[in-house]
Design a protein around this motif. Structure first.
Motif, short mmCIF file in Angstrom:
data_model
loop_
_atom_site.label_atom_id
_atom_site.label_comp_id
_atom_site.label_asym_id
_atom_site.label_seq_id
_atom_site.Cartn_x
_atom_site.Cartn_y
_atom_site.Cartn_z
N MET B 138 0.83 -1.20 0.00
CA MET B 138 0.00 0.00 0.00
C MET B 138 0.87 1.25 0.00
O MET B 138 0.35 2.36 0.10
N ILE B 211 -4.95 7.09 4.96
CA ILE B 211 -4.56 6.70 3.60
C ILE B 211 -4.77 5.19 3.44
O ILE B 211 -5.30 4.72 2.43
N ARG B 215 -7.42 3.12 0.91
CA ARG B 215 -7.05 2.09 -0.06
C ARG B 215 -7.76 0.77 0.19
O ARG B 215 -7.86 -0.06 -0.71
N THR B 216 -8.19 0.52 1.42
CA THR B 216 -8.64 -0.83 1.75
C THR B 216 -10.11 -0.94 2.13
O THR B 216 -10.69 -2.00 2.00
N ALA B 367 -5.18 -1.01 -9.65
CA ALA B 367 -4.54 -0.59 -8.40
C ALA B 367 -5.15 -1.31 -7.20
O ALA B 367 -4.45 -1.67 -6.25
N ASP B 368 -6.46 -1.55 -7.27
CA ASP B 368 -7.10 -2.27 -6.17
C ASP B 368 -6.73 -3.74 -6.18
O ASP B 368 -6.79 -4.40 -5.14
N ALA B 371 -4.15 -4.28 -3.72
CA ALA B 371 -4.66 -4.27 -2.36
C ALA B 371 -5.37 -5.58 -2.03
O ALA B 371 -5.22 -6.13 -0.93
#
Lengths: 163, 385
Positions: B138, B211, B215-216, B367-368, B371
């Protein structure tokens, strides 16, 4: 993300952890200058005490990837008086290929005559993979680095000899 | 995606029909830093959005199950602790539990408690690894240093007792290889309390970080149905509210005498999975303390059983399963009365956990994907065996 959290509070929190760590003593190990303090049971390299080896081949047979090479021949000693002449095995070659060894320690465990030991020494990296096969002279040299075993927990069962 | 981030198409220019997009096939891996090894994902992309995803496994297949068939049970432990290299002790455990059950062997009490203790320490080591490596993916570099500092504390006591830092090779059929060294219990207690006191660093740094949350949270949501269909287990399943933990629900070792609090979350997203892992570390440290208390009070006794020179397991079959750090590990042992098993089937957690990627990746952005992949907590060796 709590609704009430101030913008940038996460950053401040992170920096607080960093600051706190800054005040603590560093835990960096100065490895090549300071040798690591390894426990006596560390499985670094296998040492051979040649005098104890009877060429029974148990270690070579039990090794899960067969990385122990043993050659031997038989010699007959003429006996004194009326006794029968005895044949015994003489070790010609004992080599462990540390490029194959999985460091499981089964050879040491099965050895019935205490000829194999673990030593915590680990600095024997080589540029050539063939050099990782340690012949019996080199395995014998490791013998002098073998530490005495640690004392057992007081609740441990006494060894057979002391019972 | 169930987040509030909704993609909005504000307008299409003239000639959009000529600009019709074409799907692109993208191979992530087998050599890619985000896959922690040699997992390959074959992804069909429409722009940046994933249409389909297919995990292709087997690049690290070492034929462990076939090798088991030509190894005796001590040699199997060597191989069994290697498929998931982050939970070597827990892997050895399943094999010896299966063999002991087939032999009807009673394991000495001290060995049972010592095994439970070591299994929990192993769980902490495993979880700390992922608690450090997931933030790296991340973009947070620091936590891995904190995670490894704590790992080193526990690694040191593990090395002192077993001689290994990774492949402990400390279980034997009937108990443990050697007894505990004198003073080891005290040093372990010290290590456990040190780690517990500093776990707050990782929690403060990451678990509350906005942050990281951005992202999560809401990314890669697993549903209860998907979990049950794919046989997902471990912290990943518990993060989606599947309240199942073998340590509590089918106790083995000494877990029956301990109260095992099972950490669960409702959301099933990446954040919930990470938080589950974090809370499980605290639970494991508490369990380790409970084991230490008991070990200090236990009377003098052996740590293993005397075994025959050639150990033969009677004819029959059994299935032993354990709650590994990453999920359920199952060992189906079939014996025909020889010194090697006729078959030893391995059910490893990561293999099932990774299959569900085909379900949860589609619809997400590239991008995910990073994650989600990172939050599935797998070890490639455990997938490919």
């Amino acid at each position: 993300m709590d609704a009430v959290a101030l913008p940038g509070s996460g950053l401040a929190k992170g920096l607080a952890v960093t600051l706190r760590t800054m005040t603590r003593r560093s835990i960096t190990r100065q490895y090549p200058d300071v040798q690591p303090d390894l426990p006596p049971r560390s499985r670094g390299v296998i040492a051979l005490f040649e005098e104890n080896c009877t060429v029974c081949m148990l270690c070579a047979r039990e090794c899960p990837d067969w990385c122990i090479y043993i050659d031997s021949h038989k010699e007959t000693l003429p006996a004194e008086g009326t006794a029968r002449a005895r044949a015994h095995n003489v070790l010609d070659r004992f080599a462990i290929d540390f490029s194959l060894c999985m460091y499981c320690g089964i050879c040491i465990e099965v050895c019935p005559f205490d000829a194999l030991f673990w030593s915590p020494e680990f600095e024997y990296a080589e540029y050539d993979i063939n050099e990782l096969t340690h012949e019996k002279d080199r395995l014998r040299e490791w013998m002098w680095t073998v530490p005495p075993p640690p004392a057992d927990d007081p609740a441990a069962e006494l060894p057979k000899e002391a019972r | 995606m169930t987040t509030d981030h909704q993609q909005l198409i504000v307008g299409i220019g003239a000639g959009a029909r000529e600009l019709a997009t074409e799907d692109m096939i993208l191979n992530i891996g087998p050599q890619h830093p985000s896959t922690h090894g040699v997992l390959r994902l074959r992804i069909t992309l429409d722009g940046e959005r994933i249409q389909t995803a297919e995990p292709i496994v087997g690049y690290m297949h070492r034929g462990a199950e076939k090798l088991f068939e030509v190894r005796d049970f001590r040699q199997i432990i060597v191989l069994a602790n290697r498929h998931d290299w982050l939970s070597a002790f827990a892997n050895e455990l399943g094999v010896v539990l299966a063999v002991e059950r087939m032999l009807g062997m009673e394991v000495p009490e001290r060995a049972v408690w010592a095994r439970t203790l070591l299994a929990e320490l192993n769980r902490v080591l495993n979880h700390l690894m992922f608690l450090g490596s997931y933030p790296i993916e991340m973009g947070a570099i620091t936590p891995i240093f904190y995670a490894f500092r704590e790992r080193e504390e526990i690694q040191r006591v593990m090395e002192e007792i077993s001689g290994g830092r990774m492949h402990y090779m400390f279980n034997r059929v009937g108990g443990l290889k050697e007894d505990l060294p004198a003073g080891w219990l005290g040093r372990t207690r010290h290590a456990v309390s040190d780690v517990r006191s500093r776990m707050g660093d990782i929690r403060n740094l990451i678990a509350g970080n906005e942050i990281f949350h951005a992202r999560t949270r809401g990314v890669g949501v697993l549903s209860r149905e998907q979990i049950l269909q794919y046989g997902v287990s471990g912290p990943i399943a518990r993060a989606a509210g599947v309240d199942f933990d073998l340590r509590r629900d089918e106790p083995y070792l000494a877990y029956g005498e301990l109260t095992v609090p099972v950490v669960t979350r409702k959301e099933g997203d990446c954040l919930a999975r990470f938080e589950c892992l974090l809370d499980q570390v605290y639970v494991s440290l508490d369990l380790a303390d409970a084991c230490l208390d008991r070990l200090e009070r236990l009377p003098q006794g052996p740590i293993n059983q005397r075994l025959p020179k050639i150990l033969k397991v009677p004819e029959g079959h059994t299935y032993a399963w354990t709650e590994n750090p990453l999920g359920i590990n199952g060992y189906y042992l079939v014996s025909r009365g020889e010194k090697t098993p006729w078959r030893l089937k391995l059910r490893s957690a990561s293999y099932n956990n990774i299959q569900v990627l085909a379900e949860i990746l589609p619809g997400n952005l590239v991008a995910d994907m990073i994650a989600i992949l990172g939050s599935m907590f797998f070890v490639v060796g455990d997938i490919d065996k």
